[in-house]
Design a protein around this motif. Structure first.
Motif, short mmCIF file in Angstrom:
data_model
loop_
_atom_site.label_atom_id
_atom_site.label_comp_id
_atom_site.label_asym_id
_atom_site.label_seq_id
_atom_site.Cartn_x
_atom_site.Cartn_y
_atom_site.Cartn_z
N GLY A 54 -34.41 -10.39 -25.13
CA GLY A 54 -33.47 -9.64 -24.32
C GLY A 54 -32.22 -10.41 -23.95
O GLY A 54 -31.30 -9.86 -23.36
N GLN A 55 -32.14 -11.68 -24.29
CA GLN A 55 -30.97 -12.51 -24.03
C GLN A 55 -30.14 -12.59 -25.30
O GLN A 55 -30.67 -12.69 -26.40
CB GLN A 55 -31.41 -13.91 -23.61
N SER A 56 -28.83 -12.56 -25.13
CA SER A 56 -27.93 -12.63 -26.27
C SER A 56 -26.99 -13.81 -26.10
O SER A 56 -26.50 -14.07 -25.00
CB SER A 56 -27.14 -11.34 -26.38
N GLN A 57 -26.76 -14.53 -27.18
CA GLN A 57 -25.83 -15.66 -27.15
C GLN A 57 -24.94 -15.58 -28.39
O GLN A 57 -25.41 -15.27 -29.49
CB GLN A 57 -26.59 -16.98 -27.14
N GLU A 58 -23.66 -15.85 -28.22
CA GLU A 58 -22.70 -15.76 -29.31
C GLU A 58 -21.93 -17.08 -29.40
O GLU A 58 -21.55 -17.65 -28.39
CB GLU A 58 -21.73 -14.61 -29.04
N SER A 59 -21.72 -17.54 -30.62
CA SER A 59 -21.02 -18.80 -30.83
C SER A 59 -20.05 -18.65 -32.00
O SER A 59 -20.45 -18.25 -33.09
CB SER A 59 -22.05 -19.89 -31.13
N ASN A 60 -18.77 -18.96 -31.76
CA ASN A 60 -17.77 -18.95 -32.83
C ASN A 60 -17.81 -20.31 -33.52
O ASN A 60 -17.79 -21.34 -32.87
CB ASN A 60 -16.37 -18.71 -32.26
N GLN A 61 -17.86 -20.29 -34.84
CA GLN A 61 -17.98 -21.51 -35.61
C GLN A 61 -16.90 -21.57 -36.69
O GLN A 61 -16.45 -20.53 -37.17
CB GLN A 61 -19.35 -21.61 -36.29
N GLU A 62 -16.53 -22.76 -37.07
CA GLU A 62 -15.58 -22.96 -38.16
C GLU A 62 -16.03 -24.20 -38.93
O GLU A 62 -16.24 -25.26 -38.34
CB GLU A 62 -14.18 -23.18 -37.58
N VAL A 63 -16.23 -24.05 -40.24
CA VAL A 63 -16.66 -25.16 -41.06
C VAL A 63 -15.75 -25.24 -42.29
O VAL A 63 -15.12 -24.25 -42.67
CB VAL A 63 -18.14 -25.04 -41.52
N TYR A 64 -15.69 -26.41 -42.88
CA TYR A 64 -14.86 -26.62 -44.07
C TYR A 64 -15.75 -26.99 -45.23
O TYR A 64 -16.79 -27.62 -45.05
CB TYR A 64 -13.86 -27.75 -43.82
N GLY A 65 -15.33 -26.61 -46.42
CA GLY A 65 -16.11 -26.94 -47.60
C GLY A 65 -15.24 -26.93 -48.84
O GLY A 65 -14.06 -26.60 -48.79
N THR A 66 -15.83 -27.29 -49.96
CA THR A 66 -15.11 -27.27 -51.23
C THR A 66 -15.88 -26.47 -52.24
O THR A 66 -17.08 -26.31 -52.11
CB THR A 66 -14.89 -28.68 -51.80
#
Length: 66
Positions: A54-66
């Motif tokens: 019943g709990q909600s958590q949101e996380s914005n992420q940014e990753v780099y790759g090739t």
């Protein structure tokens, strides 16, 4: 939920890919690697949402790759 697993796996793979080259951590190795791979560098931005008990958590992420 399968999408979260996919994004989490992608983020982990990107995070682990660069140190896999080994060597010293003085920065010159990373500069050389970046110069060689710069045309193929991508940024992946995503939102990771986790719902548990019943709990909600949101996380914005940014990753780099090739």
């Amino acid at each position: 939920m399968a999408r979260c697993s996919l994004f989490a796996s992608l983020a982990l793979a990107c995070a682990l890919a660069l140190p896999a080259y080994g060597g010293s951590d003085d920065g010159s190795m990373y500069e050389t690697l970046l110069a060689a791979k710069a045309p193929a560098v991508v940024t992946v931005k995503f939102v990771l949402r986790v719902n548990m008990g019943g709990q909600s958590q949101e996380s914005n992420q940014e990753v780099y790759g090739t």
